[in-house]
Design a protein around this motif. Structure first.
Motif, PDB file in Angstrom:
ATOM      1  N   ALA A  46       0.811  -1.219   0.000  1.00 22.97           N
ATOM      2  CA  ALA A  46       0.000   0.000   0.000  1.00 22.97           C
ATOM      3  C   ALA A  46       0.845   1.270   0.000  1.00 22.97           C
ATOM      4  O   ALA A  46       0.326   2.367   0.061  1.00 22.97           O
ATOM      5  CB  ALA A  46      -0.923   0.009   1.220  1.00 22.97           C
ATOM      6  N   GLU A  47       2.182   1.114  -0.049  1.00 23.46           N
ATOM      7  CA  GLU A  47       3.043   2.287  -0.002  1.00 23.46           C
ATOM      8  C   GLU A  47       2.888   3.153  -1.257  1.00 23.46           C
ATOM      9  O   GLU A  47       2.688   2.641  -2.353  1.00 23.46           O
ATOM     10  CB  GLU A  47       4.511   1.865   0.127  1.00 23.46           C
ATOM     11  CG  GLU A  47       4.865   1.272   1.485  1.00 23.46           C
ATOM     12  CD  GLU A  47       4.479  -0.188   1.618  1.00 23.46           C
ATOM     13  OE1 GLU A  47       3.965  -0.743   0.632  1.00 23.46           O
ATOM     14  OE2 GLU A  47       4.680  -0.761   2.709  1.00 23.46           O
ATOM     15  N   VAL A  48       2.991   4.447  -1.078  1.00 23.89           N
ATOM     16  CA  VAL A  48       2.834   5.393  -2.189  1.00 23.89           C
ATOM     17  C   VAL A  48       3.849   5.114  -3.290  1.00 23.89           C
ATOM     18  O   VAL A  48       3.523   5.154  -4.482  1.00 23.89           O
ATOM     19  CB  VAL A  48       2.955   6.844  -1.681  1.00 23.89           C
ATOM     20  CG1 VAL A  48       3.012   7.826  -2.860  1.00 23.89           C
ATOM     21  CG2 VAL A  48       1.789   7.187  -0.776  1.00 23.89           C
ATOM     22  N   ASP A  49       5.106   4.811  -2.918  1.00 20.22           N
ATOM     23  CA  ASP A  49       6.152   4.578  -3.918  1.00 20.22           C
ATOM     24  C   ASP A  49       5.790   3.424  -4.849  1.00 20.22           C
ATOM     25  O   ASP A  49       6.098   3.464  -6.052  1.00 20.22           O
ATOM     26  CB  ASP A  49       7.494   4.295  -3.242  1.00 20.22           C
ATOM     27  CG  ASP A  49       8.106   5.551  -2.634  1.00 20.22           C
ATOM     28  OD1 ASP A  49       7.590   6.658  -2.913  1.00 20.22           O
ATOM     29  OD2 ASP A  49       9.085   5.420  -1.875  1.00 20.22           O
ATOM     30  N   LEU A  51       5.314   3.699  -8.843  1.00 27.08           N
ATOM     31  CA  LEU A  51       6.070   2.846  -9.755  1.00 27.08           C
ATOM     32  C   LEU A  51       5.144   2.142 -10.737  1.00 27.08           C
ATOM     33  O   LEU A  51       5.412   2.092 -11.945  1.00 27.08           O
ATOM     34  CB  LEU A  51       6.877   1.810  -8.964  1.00 27.08           C
ATOM     35  CG  LEU A  51       7.665   0.781  -9.791  1.00 27.08           C
ATOM     36  CD1 LEU A  51       8.695   1.477 -10.687  1.00 27.08           C
ATOM     37  CD2 LEU A  51       8.333  -0.239  -8.879  1.00 27.08           C
ATOM     38  N   GLY A  52       4.036   1.589 -10.238  1.00 29.37           N
ATOM     39  CA  GLY A  52       3.088   0.905 -11.110  1.00 29.37           C
ATOM     40  C   GLY A  52       2.481   1.822 -12.145  1.00 29.37           C
ATOM     41  O   GLY A  52       2.424   1.501 -13.337  1.00 29.37           O
ATOM     42  N   LEU A  53       2.058   3.004 -11.706  1.00 32.14           N
ATOM     43  CA  LEU A  53       1.441   3.956 -12.637  1.00 32.14           C
ATOM     44  C   LEU A  53       2.454   4.507 -13.634  1.00 32.14           C
ATOM     45  O   LEU A  53       2.148   4.667 -14.818  1.00 32.14           O
ATOM     46  CB  LEU A  53       0.772   5.090 -11.857  1.00 32.14           C
ATOM     47  CG  LEU A  53      -0.425   4.649 -10.998  1.00 32.14           C
ATOM     48  CD1 LEU A  53      -0.859   5.788 -10.079  1.00 32.14           C
ATOM     49  CD2 LEU A  53      -1.592   4.184 -11.854  1.00 32.14           C
ATOM     50  N   ASP A  54       3.663   4.767 -13.167  1.00 28.61           N
ATOM     51  CA  ASP A  54       4.703   5.262 -14.077  1.00 28.61           C
ATOM     52  C   ASP A  54       5.131   4.195 -15.080  1.00 28.61           C
ATOM     53  O   ASP A  54       5.672   4.526 -16.147  1.00 28.61           O
ATOM     54  CB  ASP A  54       5.930   5.727 -13.283  1.00 28.61           C
ATOM     55  CG  ASP A  54       5.720   7.099 -12.640  1.00 28.61           C
ATOM     56  OD1 ASP A  54       4.718   7.759 -12.993  1.00 28.61           O
ATOM     57  OD2 ASP A  54       6.547   7.481 -11.801  1.00 28.61           O
ATOM     58  N   SER A  55       4.921   2.935 -14.755  1.00 27.77           N
ATOM     59  CA  SER A  55       5.273   1.841 -15.673  1.00 27.77           C
ATOM     60  C   SER A  55       4.199   1.610 -16.726  1.00 27.77           C
ATOM     61  O   SER A  55       4.376   0.796 -17.629  1.00 27.77           O
ATOM     62  CB  SER A  55       5.515   0.551 -14.882  1.00 27.77           C
ATOM     63  OG  SER A  55       6.603   0.695 -13.989  1.00 27.77           O
TER      64      SER A  55
END
Length: 224
Positions: free
Chosen positions: A82-85, A89-93
């Protein structure tokens, strides 16, 4: 609409698969990233649900490879993190959305509808060939003589035919696209559904026919 579910927790995979099928989605389930990449290479899917923490190849890498191929397939990532990072990472990928486990069934369905909405909106809601209309929103087949509602698989078969009028579509293509990549359905199930569709087209006095070319496939043709 066909979805690929890649989730290595088999009990969760089974539960999500049942939920999606009850909601009129066609679903193929795999349990690791290598399988996910192999299935996605077929191009038969309208969306994918990927768990991040999968064996062999993780969900982020599956997503990166998918986007690296130029695919714009809608993708929803599932993870216990649930961490923001991790979300960034998922959205930026290239993910369309992100859902943290555990999640509510209705939220999952809403996220799937949202991520596929743009793709659905870009597709006309009605198909027309000859005097036949197929409504993608209602599964209704109609002619000036009347209308009938098709079953899910009848609809998918006729949609494929109407999107490719006069083009031959092989039995194997129907099986792969509609029954799934590794489904064990017998080959004659395609003939059975073709028979159902022919009867419904005839009952509506359509001016199109589903023609068969032996050992080659089926095509939708206007009657001259």
């Amino acid at each position: 609409m066909r979805l690929l579910l890649a989730e290595d927790e088999k009990s969760l995979s089974r539960a999500v698969t049942v939920l999606l099928r009850k909601s009129n989605y066609e679903v193929d389930s795999v349990y690791d990233g290598e399988e996910a990449l192999a299935y996605l290479s077929s191009g038969n899917y309208d969306g994918a649900i990927l768990d991040i923490m999968m064996p062999k190849v993780d969900g982020i890498e599956v997503l990166r490879q998918l986007r690296g191929r130029g695919s714009r397939l809608p993708v929803l990532l599932l993870t216990a993190k649930a961490e923001v990072d991790d979300k960034v990472l998922g959205l930026d990928s290239g993910a369309n959305d992100y859902l943290t486990k555990p999640f509510a069934s209705q939220e999952l369905l809403a996220r799937i509808r949202a991520m596929t909405r743009e793709q659905t909106a870009q597709t006309t809601s009605q198909l027309h060939v000859g005097n036949v209309t197929l409504d993608r929103a209602t599964f209704e087949l109609s002619t000036p003589s009347g209308s009938l509602r098709l079953s899910n698989k009848e609809f998918q078969m006729l949609e494929l035919l109407m999107c490719n009028p006069r083009n031959l579509i092989s039995t194997e293509r129907f099986l792969e696209k509609i029954w799934g990549y590794d489904n064990e359905a017998e080959i004659n199930v395609v003939w059975v559904y073709i028979s159902y569709l022919r009867k419904k087209l005839a009952a509506l006095h359509s001016n199109v026919q589903i023609k068969a070319r032996r050992n080659v496939g089926y095509s939708l043709e206007e009657i001259s």
